[in-house]
Design a protein around this motif. Structure first.
Motif, PDB file in Angstrom:
ATOM      1  N   PRO A 135      35.722  44.946  32.928  1.00  0.00           N
ATOM      2  CA  PRO A 135      35.794  45.131  34.383  1.00  0.00           C
ATOM      3  C   PRO A 135      37.208  45.365  34.883  1.00  0.00           C
ATOM      4  CG  PRO A 135      35.457  42.811  33.834  1.00  0.00           C
ATOM      5  CD  PRO A 135      35.313  43.579  32.554  1.00  0.00           C
ATOM      6  N   GLU A 136      37.347  46.342  35.754  1.00  0.00           N
ATOM      7  CA  GLU A 136      38.656  46.564  36.379  1.00  0.00           C
ATOM      8  C   GLU A 136      38.966  45.406  37.320  1.00  0.00           C
ATOM      9  OE1 GLU A 136      39.350  47.152  39.665  1.00  0.00           O
ATOM     10  OE2 GLU A 136      37.392  47.574  40.547  1.00  0.00           O
ATOM     11  N   ARG A 137      40.240  45.039  37.384  1.00  0.00           N
ATOM     12  CA  ARG A 137      40.692  43.968  38.279  1.00  0.00           C
ATOM     13  C   ARG A 137      41.885  44.440  39.097  1.00  0.00           C
ATOM     14  NH1 ARG A 137      40.463  38.495  34.477  1.00  0.00           N
ATOM     15  NH2 ARG A 137      38.433  37.754  35.212  1.00  0.00           N
ATOM     16  N   ILE A 138      41.857  45.693  39.503  1.00  0.00           N
ATOM     17  CA  ILE A 138      42.954  46.257  40.268  1.00  0.00           C
ATOM     18  C   ILE A 138      42.921  45.713  41.691  1.00  0.00           C
ATOM     19  CG2 ILE A 138      43.929  48.392  41.214  1.00  0.00           C
ATOM     20  CD1 ILE A 138      44.332  48.099  38.226  1.00  0.00           C
ATOM     21  N   ASP A 139      44.055  45.249  42.177  1.00  0.00           N
ATOM     22  CA  ASP A 139      44.193  44.764  43.551  1.00  0.00           C
ATOM     23  C   ASP A 139      45.248  45.622  44.244  1.00  0.00           C
ATOM     24  OD1 ASP A 139      44.054  43.268  45.865  1.00  0.00           O
ATOM     25  OD2 ASP A 139      45.328  41.646  45.122  1.00  0.00           O
ATOM     26  N   PRO A 140      44.834  46.699  44.920  1.00  0.00           N
ATOM     27  CA  PRO A 140      45.816  47.619  45.516  1.00  0.00           C
ATOM     28  C   PRO A 140      46.817  46.900  46.414  1.00  0.00           C
ATOM     29  CG  PRO A 140      43.619  48.557  45.641  1.00  0.00           C
ATOM     30  CD  PRO A 140      43.447  47.145  45.162  1.00  0.00           C
ATOM     31  N   GLY A 141      48.075  47.232  46.220  1.00  0.00           N
ATOM     32  CA  GLY A 141      49.125  46.669  47.062  1.00  0.00           C
ATOM     33  C   GLY A 141      49.654  45.327  46.605  1.00  0.00           C
ATOM     34  N   ASN A 142      49.074  44.731  45.566  1.00  0.00           N
ATOM     35  CA  ASN A 142      49.523  43.425  45.085  1.00  0.00           C
ATOM     36  C   ASN A 142      50.855  43.589  44.356  1.00  0.00           C
ATOM     37  OD1 ASN A 142      49.843  40.897  43.676  1.00  0.00           O
ATOM     38  ND2 ASN A 142      47.643  40.571  43.881  1.00  0.00           N
ATOM     39  N   LYS A 143      51.895  42.934  44.877  1.00  0.00           N
ATOM     40  CA  LYS A 143      53.241  43.081  44.312  1.00  0.00           C
ATOM     41  C   LYS A 143      53.485  42.123  43.149  1.00  0.00           C
ATOM     42  CE  LYS A 143      54.243  46.049  47.543  1.00  0.00           C
ATOM     43  NZ  LYS A 143      54.238  47.499  47.210  1.00  0.00           N
ATOM     44  N   ILE A 144      52.569  41.170  42.934  1.00  0.00           N
ATOM     45  CA  ILE A 144      52.766  40.173  41.882  1.00  0.00           C
ATOM     46  C   ILE A 144      51.925  40.475  40.655  1.00  0.00           C
ATOM     47  CG2 ILE A 144      52.561  37.723  41.307  1.00  0.00           C
ATOM     48  CD1 ILE A 144      53.017  37.115  44.284  1.00  0.00           C
ATOM     49  N   TYR A 145      50.637  40.739  40.883  1.00  0.00           N
ATOM     50  CA  TYR A 145      49.737  40.956  39.756  1.00  0.00           C
ATOM     51  C   TYR A 145      49.302  42.418  39.667  1.00  0.00           C
ATOM     52  CZ  TYR A 145      49.472  35.919  39.237  1.00  0.00           C
ATOM     53  OH  TYR A 145      49.796  34.603  39.034  1.00  0.00           O
ATOM     54  N   GLY A 146      49.615  43.013  38.531  1.00  0.00           N
ATOM     55  CA  GLY A 146      49.171  44.366  38.233  1.00  0.00           C
ATOM     56  C   GLY A 146      48.304  44.353  36.997  1.00  0.00           C
ATOM     57  N   LEU A 147      48.069  45.524  36.436  1.00  0.00           N
ATOM     58  CA  LEU A 147      47.179  45.605  35.284  1.00  0.00           C
ATOM     59  C   LEU A 147      47.737  44.848  34.080  1.00  0.00           C
ATOM     60  CD1 LEU A 147      45.156  48.690  34.242  1.00  0.00           C
ATOM     61  CD2 LEU A 147      46.287  47.331  32.505  1.00  0.00           C
ATOM     62  N   LYS A 148      49.030  44.915  33.869  1.00  0.00           N
ATOM     63  CA  LYS A 148      49.624  44.326  32.668  1.00  0.00           C
ATOM     64  C   LYS A 148      49.537  42.807  32.651  1.00  0.00           C
ATOM     65  CE  LYS A 148      53.906  44.140  29.972  1.00  0.00           C
ATOM     66  NZ  LYS A 148      53.161  44.164  28.697  1.00  0.00           N
ATOM     67  N   ASN A 149      49.798  42.147  33.782  1.00  0.00           N
ATOM     68  CA  ASN A 149      49.846  40.683  33.774  1.00  0.00           C
ATOM     69  C   ASN A 149      48.610  40.020  34.376  1.00  0.00           C
ATOM     70  OD1 ASN A 149      50.327  41.290  36.444  1.00  0.00           O
ATOM     71  ND2 ASN A 149      52.027  39.858  36.702  1.00  0.00           N
ATOM     72  N   THR A 150      47.554  40.799  34.606  1.00  0.00           N
ATOM     73  CA  THR A 150      46.262  40.235  35.004  1.00  0.00           C
ATOM     74  C   THR A 150      45.378  40.159  33.769  1.00  0.00           C
ATOM     75  OG1 THR A 150      46.421  41.192  37.237  1.00  0.00           O
ATOM     76  CG2 THR A 150      44.234  40.505  36.470  1.00  0.00           C
ATOM     77  N   PRO A 151      44.896  38.965  33.414  1.00  0.00           N
ATOM     78  CA  PRO A 151      44.062  38.855  32.199  1.00  0.00           C
ATOM     79  C   PRO A 151      42.913  39.856  32.213  1.00  0.00           C
ATOM     80  CG  PRO A 151      44.640  36.676  32.996  1.00  0.00           C
ATOM     81  CD  PRO A 151      45.147  37.649  34.032  1.00  0.00           C
ATOM     82  N   LYS A 152      42.668  40.480  31.061  1.00  0.00           N
ATOM     83  CA  LYS A 152      41.650  41.525  30.910  1.00  0.00           C
ATOM     84  C   LYS A 152      40.437  40.954  30.195  1.00  0.00           C
ATOM     85  CE  LYS A 152      41.286  46.098  31.663  1.00  0.00           C
ATOM     86  NZ  LYS A 152      39.899  46.103  32.151  1.00  0.00           N
ATOM     87  N   VAL A 153      39.282  41.096  30.796  1.00  0.00           N
ATOM     88  CA  VAL A 153      38.027  40.647  30.201  1.00  0.00           C
ATOM     89  C   VAL A 153      37.392  41.817  29.462  1.00  0.00           C
ATOM     90  CG1 VAL A 153      35.680  39.844  30.715  1.00  0.00           C
ATOM     91  CG2 VAL A 153      37.646  38.867  31.932  1.00  0.00           C
ATOM     92  N   VAL A 154      36.920  41.577  28.235  1.00  0.00           N
ATOM     93  CA  VAL A 154      36.238  42.624  27.466  1.00  0.00           C
ATOM     94  C   VAL A 154      34.985  42.054  26.822  1.00  0.00           C
ATOM     95  CG1 VAL A 154      38.349  43.928  26.978  1.00  0.00           C
ATOM     96  CG2 VAL A 154      37.547  42.214  25.348  1.00  0.00           C
ATOM     97  N   GLY A 155      33.942  42.869  26.783  1.00  0.00           N
ATOM     98  CA  GLY A 155      32.714  42.470  26.112  1.00  0.00           C
ATOM     99  C   GLY A 155      32.030  43.683  25.518  1.00  0.00           C
TER     100      GLY A 155
END
Length: 419
Positions: A151-171
């Motif tokens: 699942p994508e966890r993109i939060d547009p405009g978030n200056k703290i959490y981006g794709l790299k430092n947001t934990p990625k869920v995979v199944g």
């Protein structure tokens, strides 16, 4: 030219993914059916808030290429689907873009390829929709190709959490598919979390947004009766959030926007009704409450005008901020459009200002941003703050206004009215 990764869809989800993959040293192609988008990207111009022109230049220097030629899929070791999944008729999921993307992959699928779906959908989509289409390639699943959901966890405009430092869920559909997906994402995401399978990963995304949907609905409903009871809900939330455990602050607003909150919980509700034949009552009630907020805002404007012995019919209303979130240009599902329609249907003349939107093109709205903000605020019969962009000096604008309604709780009590 072979690519390590082809990212299908170069929007708010796909383009940040392509950037992080390219920055990790992977050779990336960004597939998008829009020729205009492809032309912009290949000329070094970004079309979303979170990826700059400088980012695009760096991606191109690293070998990134945007294309509308689906044959690029044939040489990819990994293909990630990041296409829109809107709601269709009667609130049913519209998987047209997902199906189309998967059919394109099936036409060009080669051995030893990982396919990952990131587009939000209902549980079972990866197995029930994608797998049969990919099987038409004639290749053997879990031997020639692998299939997973993340699942994508993109939060547009978030200056703290981006794709790299947001934990990625995979199944994955199988342990080997999960392992392949995990290895892929670990190239450019700090933490990767594996679930038992694809359905768990699909449902995790829906739970995240349903949690927010329900809690936003809670405070939106509280905002209505707190107003009637003369209670400052914003002060209530300020006090409640001092508790260091068992509470997370959510805030009322003019309605919910963006792709996630107004849409994703409905995917879960749809699947529960379709498969189990009973309603997901929390989601459906939350949707009813959150969908009522634009109408509530319009009624509050009318009430404030009535207190000044003015009618909404014929009044000049200025809306401040028409994007769905502060300090970005994204207008997807913004409640501002419905609020403007409701006010104009009752005879009001509506203007708007938004530093990120020069021309506002909504389903029933086509306007240009006013240029003299202070003059417009002073001349309007009522000013409504819908989005608290950091550029706005809210108390100053409220001081210029005859009536000022703040739906974001930022104005000083003695300067205007809060939702």
């Amino acid at each position: 030219m072979p690519f390590d990764v082809v990212v299908m869809g170069q929007g708010y989800v796909g383009l940040p993914l392509a950037r992080e993959a390219a920055n990790s040293g992977l050779k990336v192609a960004g597939y998008d059916p829009s020729a205009g988008t492809v032309e912009l990207l290949n000329s070094g111009v970004s079309h979303i808030d979170d990826v700059s022109d400088q980012d695009i230049a760096g991606m191109i220097a690293a070998g990134y290429q945007a294309t509308s030629d689906e044959t690029v899929l044939a040489d990819a070791r990994t293909i990630v689907i990041c296409v829109p999944t809107p709601l269709g008729d009667a609130g049913a999921p519209d998987l047209g873009a997902v199906v189309s993307a998967t059919e394109s992959i099936a036409r060009h699928l080669t051995s030893d390829t990982l396919v990952v779906l990131e587009s939000t959908t209902y549980p079972g989509t990866t197995e029930d929709v994608l797998l049969p289409i990919l099987a038409s390639s004639g290749l053997e699943f879990d031997a020639d190709y692998f299939l997973a959901f993340s699942p994508e966890r993109i939060d547009p405009g978030n200056k703290i959490y981006g794709l790299k430092n947001t934990p990625k869920v995979v199944g994955g559909l199988t342990p080997s598919s999960t392992a392949r997906a995990r290895t892929f994402y670990e190239r450019f995401v700090d933490i990767v979390i594996a679930t038992k399978g694809a359905k768990e990963a699909e449902t995790a995304k829906l739970l995240e947004n349903t949690y927010r949907h329900v809690n936003i609905a809670l405070v939106n409903e509280m905002s209505k009766f707190c107003h009637e009871l003369g209670i400052d809900l914003w002060d209530v939330i300020r006090a409640a959030k001092t508790k260091p455990f068992g509470f997370q602050a959510f805030y009322p607003g003019p309605g919910v926007g963006g792709h996630c909150i107004p849409i994703d919980p409905n995917y879960l509700s749809f699947e529960v009704r379709k498969t189990l034949n009973y309603p997901f009552r929390f989601v459906e009630l939350a949707e009813e409450i959150n969908n009522s907020m634009p109408g509530y805002v319009a009624r509050r404007v009318q009430s404030l005008l009535n207190m000044e012995k003015k009618s909404l019919n014929g009044s000049q209303i200025l809306l401040l901020g028409v994007t769905y979130k502060a300090d970005i240009a994204d207008q997807r599902e913004s409640p501002a459009s419905e609020i403007a329609d409701l006010l104009e249907s009752q005879g009001a003349q509506v203007d708007y200002h938004d530093p990120y939107v020069a021309n506002w093109l909504a389903p029933n709205t086509e306007k240009k941003c006013i240029t003299d903000l202070e003059r417009a605020a002073a001349e309007a019969d009522a000013v409504v703050l819908l989005q608290s962009h950091s550029e706005y000096e809210v108390d100053h604008l409220a001081g210029l206004s005859k009536i000022f309604l703040d739906t974001r709780g930022t104005v000083a009590e003695d300067r205007g009215s809060r939702l």
